[in-house]
Design a protein around this motif. Structure first.
Motif, mmCIF file in Angstrom:
data_model
loop_
_atom_site.group_PDB
_atom_site.id
_atom_site.type_symbol
_atom_site.label_atom_id
_atom_site.label_comp_id
_atom_site.label_asym_id
_atom_site.label_seq_id
_atom_site.Cartn_x
_atom_site.Cartn_y
_atom_site.Cartn_z
ATOM 1 N N SER A 169 43.181 -70.359 -17.558
ATOM 2 C CA SER A 169 42.291 -70.602 -18.433
ATOM 3 C C SER A 169 41.195 -70.424 -18.471
ATOM 4 O O SER A 169 40.801 -71.364 -17.784
ATOM 5 C CB SER A 169 42.820 -70.297 -20.129
ATOM 6 N N LYS A 170 40.537 -70.569 -19.089
ATOM 7 C CA LYS A 170 38.553 -71.040 -19.428
ATOM 8 C C LYS A 170 38.667 -72.489 -19.349
ATOM 9 O O LYS A 170 37.624 -72.990 -18.672
ATOM 10 C CB LYS A 170 37.935 -70.367 -20.187
ATOM 11 N N GLY A 171 39.491 -73.557 -20.072
ATOM 12 C CA GLY A 171 39.129 -74.706 -20.400
ATOM 13 C C GLY A 171 39.744 -75.240 -18.877
ATOM 14 O O GLY A 171 39.909 -76.646 -18.581
ATOM 15 N N THR A 172 40.855 -74.467 -18.311
ATOM 16 C CA THR A 172 41.208 -75.180 -17.155
ATOM 17 C C THR A 172 41.316 -74.892 -16.209
ATOM 18 O O THR A 172 42.277 -75.510 -14.458
ATOM 19 C CB THR A 172 42.637 -75.025 -16.978
ATOM 20 N N ARG A 173 40.825 -73.734 -15.468
ATOM 21 C CA ARG A 173 39.925 -73.203 -14.190
ATOM 22 C C ARG A 173 40.633 -74.252 -13.302
ATOM 23 O O ARG A 173 40.425 -74.807 -12.158
ATOM 24 C CB ARG A 173 39.540 -71.805 -14.568
ATOM 25 N N ARG A 174 39.002 -75.178 -13.668
ATOM 26 C CA ARG A 174 38.459 -75.832 -12.083
ATOM 27 C C ARG A 174 39.660 -76.953 -12.050
ATOM 28 O O ARG A 174 40.188 -77.581 -10.981
ATOM 29 C CB ARG A 174 37.233 -77.105 -12.763
ATOM 30 N N LYS A 175 40.396 -77.359 -13.172
ATOM 31 C CA LYS A 175 41.309 -78.563 -12.512
ATOM 32 C C LYS A 175 42.524 -78.186 -11.903
ATOM 33 O O LYS A 175 43.062 -78.588 -10.723
ATOM 34 C CB LYS A 175 41.866 -79.062 -14.228
ATOM 35 N N ASP A 176 43.142 -76.580 -12.491
ATOM 36 C CA ASP A 176 43.948 -75.968 -12.180
ATOM 37 C C ASP A 176 43.192 -75.864 -10.820
ATOM 38 O O ASP A 176 44.395 -75.541 -9.349
ATOM 39 C CB ASP A 176 44.464 -74.308 -12.097
ATOM 40 N N LEU A 177 42.700 -74.790 -10.182
ATOM 41 C CA LEU A 177 41.974 -74.508 -8.587
ATOM 42 C C LEU A 177 41.502 -75.557 -7.748
ATOM 43 O O LEU A 177 41.452 -75.785 -6.466
ATOM 44 C CB LEU A 177 40.602 -73.417 -8.752
ATOM 45 N N ILE A 178 41.214 -76.804 -8.793
ATOM 46 C CA ILE A 178 40.853 -78.250 -7.426
ATOM 47 C C ILE A 178 41.642 -79.297 -7.286
ATOM 48 O O ILE A 178 42.095 -79.255 -6.603
ATOM 49 C CB ILE A 178 39.711 -78.095 -7.639
ATOM 50 N N LYS A 179 41.875 -80.037 -8.912
ATOM 51 C CA LYS A 179 42.556 -81.096 -9.309
ATOM 52 C C LYS A 179 43.989 -81.430 -8.607
ATOM 53 O O LYS A 179 44.353 -81.575 -7.711
ATOM 54 C CB LYS A 179 41.939 -81.486 -9.967
#
Length: 241
Positions: A169-179
């Motif tokens: 989702s818009k707010g979780t993209r960075r967390k899901d894709l990287i972290k």
């Protein structure tokens, strides 16, 4: 506005949004100890994302695992704890839930009669990079193949899922894709599906020895396929409406 530290901790999301309008004075035992105040676009951006997933201890401040546990125990909100940062999880949008439901339904049917069990969020998973580095996540879907042998006395699972699915989702993209990709890869998850409702794609990663062994991106009119489970396939077009 004044608020005591316990109230702030239990309802951080609400007061973060209020801080965009006025300063929040934080007290402890009646004494003013800190101030939560707007920082222009930086705080505005965080407020816009509060309905998705934002780090509560952002801008370089880390939280201890004990601080996370205290917040988790005293609040009705959902949280994740990744590499020292606490993330507030809020209600997902419709496209996200439809994708989760379609994938879970396919997984449920496929794993019937096997020793693997698909489970849908909310369900806490504890992952450790080292014995001291504890992380707590709530994947959208997880497939667990060692459930019975890894349940503790309180009925909590303490193993590592074989397969994990996260719907972006818009707010979780960075967390899901990287972290989360790095966390799952480092902690023994074998397969990771990233489902992207925006471009209607599913990327499947196969991990081996804490590295990416293979990955494939499936688009509409294709069948997303598991590396680990030969006959586990899902029509990508069916996932997105």
């Amino acid at each position: 506005m004044k608020v005591n530290s316990t109230e702030l901790q239990n309802n951080f999301g609400k007061y973060l949004m209020l801080a965009a309008q006025e300063d929040i004075i934080i007290t402890r035992n009646g004494t003013e100890i800190a101030k939560l105040t707007a920082l222009g676009d930086q705080l505005g951006s965080a407020v816009n994302q509060i309905h998705e997933s934002v780090p509560l201890y952002g801008y370089g401040k880390k939280a201890t695992y004990e601080e996370f546990l205290q917040l988790w125990q005293e609040s009705d909100e959902r949280y994740e704890y990744i590499d020292g940062e606490i993330y507030l999880l809020a209600s997902p949008k419709t496209a996200h839930q439809i994708a989760v439901g379609e994938i879970y339904g396919s997984f449920y049917n496929y794993f019937q009669g096997s020793n693997c069990t698909p489970i849908v969020a909310p369900y806490d998973i504890e992952l450790r990079r080292t014995p001291e580095q504890i992380n707590i996540v709530q994947p959208d879907i997880m497939v667990i193949c060692d459930l019975e042998e890894n349940l503790d006395d309180n009925d909590y699972y303490k193993g590592v899922p074989t397969l994990i699915v996260e719907v972006l989702s818009k707010g979780t993209r960075r967390k899901d894709l990287i972290k989360k990709l790095d966390l799952y890869m480092s902690c023994g998850v074998k397969e990771y599906w990233i489902v992207n409702p925006d471009n209607k794609e599913i990327t499947v990663y196969l991990f081996d020895e804490q590295n990416i062994q293979e990955f494939t991106t499936y688009k509409q009119n294709e069948m997303a396929q598991s590396y680990l489970f030969e006959k586990l396939k899902i029509d990508v077009q069916r996932i997105f409406r």
